[in-house]
Write a protein that holds these residues in place. Sequence first.
Motif, PDB file in Angstrom:
ATOM      1  N   ALA A   1      -3.643   0.923  15.907  1.00  0.00           N
ATOM      2  CA  ALA A   1      -4.480  -0.127  15.326  1.00  0.00           C
ATOM      3  C   ALA A   1      -3.761  -0.930  14.251  1.00  0.00           C
ATOM      4  O   ALA A   1      -4.248  -1.989  13.839  1.00  0.00           O
ATOM      5  N   LEU A   2      -2.601  -0.439  13.791  1.00  0.00           N
ATOM      6  CA  LEU A   2      -1.858  -1.152  12.752  1.00  0.00           C
ATOM      7  C   LEU A   2      -0.781  -2.041  13.367  1.00  0.00           C
ATOM      8  O   LEU A   2      -0.265  -1.741  14.443  1.00  0.00           O
ATOM      9  N   PRO A   3      -0.407  -3.122  12.671  1.00  0.00           N
ATOM     10  CA  PRO A   3       0.729  -3.921  13.151  1.00  0.00           C
ATOM     11  C   PRO A   3       2.008  -3.097  13.123  1.00  0.00           C
ATOM     12  O   PRO A   3       2.173  -2.209  12.272  1.00  0.00           O
ATOM     13  N   ARG A   4       2.895  -3.357  14.060  1.00  0.00           N
ATOM     14  CA  ARG A   4       4.219  -2.765  13.977  1.00  0.00           C
ATOM     15  C   ARG A   4       4.909  -3.310  12.730  1.00  0.00           C
ATOM     16  O   ARG A   4       4.640  -4.414  12.282  1.00  0.00           O
ATOM     17  N   ASP A   5       5.816  -2.518  12.162  1.00  0.00           N
ATOM     18  CA  ASP A   5       6.538  -2.935  10.951  1.00  0.00           C
ATOM     19  C   ASP A   5       5.544  -3.408   9.894  1.00  0.00           C
ATOM     20  O   ASP A   5       5.582  -4.542   9.413  1.00  0.00           O
ATOM     21  N   PHE A   6       4.681  -2.490   9.512  1.00  0.00           N
ATOM     22  CA  PHE A   6       3.566  -2.782   8.603  1.00  0.00           C
ATOM     23  C   PHE A   6       4.040  -3.417   7.292  1.00  0.00           C
ATOM     24  O   PHE A   6       3.496  -4.425   6.831  1.00  0.00           O
ATOM     25  N   VAL A   7       5.055  -2.831   6.661  1.00  0.00           N
ATOM     26  CA  VAL A   7       5.539  -3.332   5.373  1.00  0.00           C
ATOM     27  C   VAL A   7       6.206  -4.686   5.546  1.00  0.00           C
ATOM     28  O   VAL A   7       5.939  -5.634   4.792  1.00  0.00           O
TER      29      VAL A   7
ATOM     30  N   PRO B   1       0.809  -1.223   0.000  1.00  0.00           N
ATOM     31  CA  PRO B   1       0.000   0.000   0.000  1.00  0.00           C
ATOM     32  C   PRO B   1       0.839   1.268   0.000  1.00  0.00           C
ATOM     33  O   PRO B   1       1.906   1.339   0.605  1.00  0.00           O
ATOM     34  N   LYS B   2       0.328   2.270  -0.725  1.00  0.00           N
ATOM     35  CA  LYS B   2       0.888   3.617  -0.796  1.00  0.00           C
ATOM     36  C   LYS B   2       2.298   3.646  -1.380  1.00  0.00           C
ATOM     37  O   LYS B   2       3.152   4.413  -0.947  1.00  0.00           O
TER      38      LYS B   2
ATOM     39  N   GLY C   1      12.913  -1.005  -4.983  1.00  0.00           N
ATOM     40  CA  GLY C   1      13.248   0.405  -4.913  1.00  0.00           C
ATOM     41  C   GLY C   1      12.248   1.198  -4.116  1.00  0.00           C
ATOM     42  O   GLY C   1      11.399   0.647  -3.403  1.00  0.00           O
ATOM     43  N   SER C   2      12.343   2.507  -4.243  1.00  0.00           N
ATOM     44  CA  SER C   2      11.433   3.437  -3.582  1.00  0.00           C
ATOM     45  C   SER C   2      10.190   3.643  -4.434  1.00  0.00           C
ATOM     46  O   SER C   2      10.210   3.458  -5.649  1.00  0.00           O
ATOM     47  N   TYR C   3       9.124   4.067  -3.790  1.00  0.00           N
ATOM     48  CA  TYR C   3       7.891   4.352  -4.528  1.00  0.00           C
ATOM     49  C   TYR C   3       8.097   5.436  -5.576  1.00  0.00           C
ATOM     50  O   TYR C   3       7.366   5.484  -6.572  1.00  0.00           O
TER      51      TYR C   3
ATOM     52  N   MET D   1       5.078   6.321   4.976  1.00  0.00           N
ATOM     53  CA  MET D   1       4.070   5.273   4.806  1.00  0.00           C
ATOM     54  C   MET D   1       2.891   5.502   5.733  1.00  0.00           C
ATOM     55  O   MET D   1       1.724   5.463   5.313  1.00  0.00           O
ATOM     56  N   GLN D   2       3.160   5.746   7.008  1.00  0.00           N
ATOM     57  CA  GLN D   2       2.072   5.904   7.975  1.00  0.00           C
ATOM     58  C   GLN D   2       1.223   7.135   7.674  1.00  0.00           C
ATOM     59  O   GLN D   2      -0.009   7.087   7.760  1.00  0.00           O
ATOM     60  N   LEU D   3       1.863   8.224   7.299  1.00  0.00           N
ATOM     61  CA  LEU D   3       1.102   9.434   6.978  1.00  0.00           C
ATOM     62  C   LEU D   3       0.258   9.247   5.730  1.00  0.00           C
ATOM     63  O   LEU D   3      -0.929   9.618   5.703  1.00  0.00           O
ATOM     64  N   SER D   4       0.847   8.668   4.695  1.00  0.00           N
ATOM     65  CA  SER D   4       0.106   8.469   3.458  1.00  0.00           C
ATOM     66  C   SER D   4      -1.052   7.500   3.655  1.00  0.00           C
ATOM     67  O   SER D   4      -2.159   7.718   3.156  1.00  0.00           O
ATOM     68  N   LEU D   5      -0.805   6.425   4.392  1.00  0.00           N
ATOM     69  CA  LEU D   5      -1.855   5.442   4.643  1.00  0.00           C
ATOM     70  C   LEU D   5      -2.983   6.053   5.468  1.00  0.00           C
ATOM     71  O   LEU D   5      -4.171   5.839   5.174  1.00  0.00           O
ATOM     72  N   TYR D   6      -2.627   6.820   6.483  1.00  0.00           N
ATOM     73  CA  TYR D   6      -3.641   7.460   7.328  1.00  0.00           C
ATOM     74  C   TYR D   6      -4.482   8.446   6.517  1.00  0.00           C
ATOM     75  O   TYR D   6      -5.719   8.414   6.553  1.00  0.00           O
ATOM     76  N   ASN D   7      -3.819   9.336   5.775  1.00  0.00           N
ATOM     77  CA  ASN D   7      -4.559  10.328   4.993  1.00  0.00           C
ATOM     78  C   ASN D   7      -5.475   9.659   3.973  1.00  0.00           C
ATOM     79  O   ASN D   7      -6.626  10.068   3.790  1.00  0.00           O
TER      80      ASN D   7
END
Length: 426
Positions: free
Chosen positions: A125-131, A16-17, A170-172, A97-103
């Motif tokens: 509410a999210l798992p730690r180390d989401f990616v 995601p994101k 790579g990066s997004y 990641m966290q900001l983009s996912l939240y927004n």
Amino acid sequence: MQADPNPPVYFILHIPKTAGQTIQHHLADHCAPGLFWGPHQAPQLQALSGRRYSPASLPEPPRIRAVFGHNLGRSLEKYFPDREIRRVALLRDPIGMQLSLYNHRMMLHLAKGLGTYSFDLHLRALPRDFVAHRILARWLEIPWPVLMTMTDQQKYAALNRALSQFWFVGSYIDCDRLIAAISRDLGLPATARRRNTAAEWVKRVNWQPKKAAELSPATHEEILANNPLDQALWQSWAHAGFDPAGVRPQPLESRRQSFFLTHEAARPIFAGVCRYQRDWAPRFHPGRARNAVGPKILRAERAQESRRWELAVRYYRSALADMPNAPEMWVQYGHALKESGNVSEAEAAYRKSINLDPDSADAYLQLGHALKIQGRIDEAVSSYFRSLALDSLPRHPRDELIALGWTTEQIEQQLRRTRAHAFAPE
């Protein structure tokens, strides 16, 4: 030259994101039928055992050149024997990641008439180390109970071994470079239109995206401390590009080895609070009655996903009574009407969407389908050309016109006329 009888197949993990929607739409719009496929998600109980995809919808594997999705697992590779597997993943730093996912989630909730909640609650509410845990659970297909017993060092070692065997990491922000490389091999346009961006969503809903500069130093440090695997992956692999095998991963700096299990034990509580604030709390706030439409939209989407079209029609109709100025919902309502056999009503729904958003290429495409079903071919052709004039990248309007007997040269000539007429200054 003869075509390669066993061409490589791209396995593109959608984290995601990380510009996944841009990649997905580009491939879906331009790949010939049968070349691009995404697996359906497996039932939730099956996912606990590791594998999160369902191969039931797998078409002819020899024709497939690109596999894409949130639920790709490496066991899918067995369906492509004697083929080079080119694995692809794009990453994002933990704070971004966290900001983009939240927004994104908050804007999506608002677009559906649902409620919002705080960034702090989102983090809890999210798992730690989401990616990292998405890759471990979905791509590597490690059952969640097993993940609960693994140390961070074991997880990091498994992730590094896996990523070293990828074709591109790579990066997004490498999205354009990646699309150009894949498109060159598949014979597709080298550039893609951005999809699912924050700028698009801000135009739809009243939401001011939260930015990194607004985070307190304590929150900034907390995100990094609670996501050591994601931070290590980002620092080690963001610049790997086409040479993942040459990466020497940085050492993992994790001082909270037991925190993952503790957090997972409490996380369902915070996830439940999020669902309450999203689905139920808005109903009890004066002046926010509009958000009561949210559950209707959710029920309509679930009915649509299960192909219960008449039920979807009923729920969308009820939701549109509360949110009549939502053009995308009118399109979905039109789909449900068309699939339930009410094509003339579907046409009216698509026209309503166009009245609300005259620049929607997709609404004109769907209107063309409805007109074609009714045998009104000249009107369908006009609608397909208007869709192309608004967005010439997707291949679907062209395919429809070719199926109706138009040649490529005729399409280009008429498209120029359509653009000159549609966009002429008044």
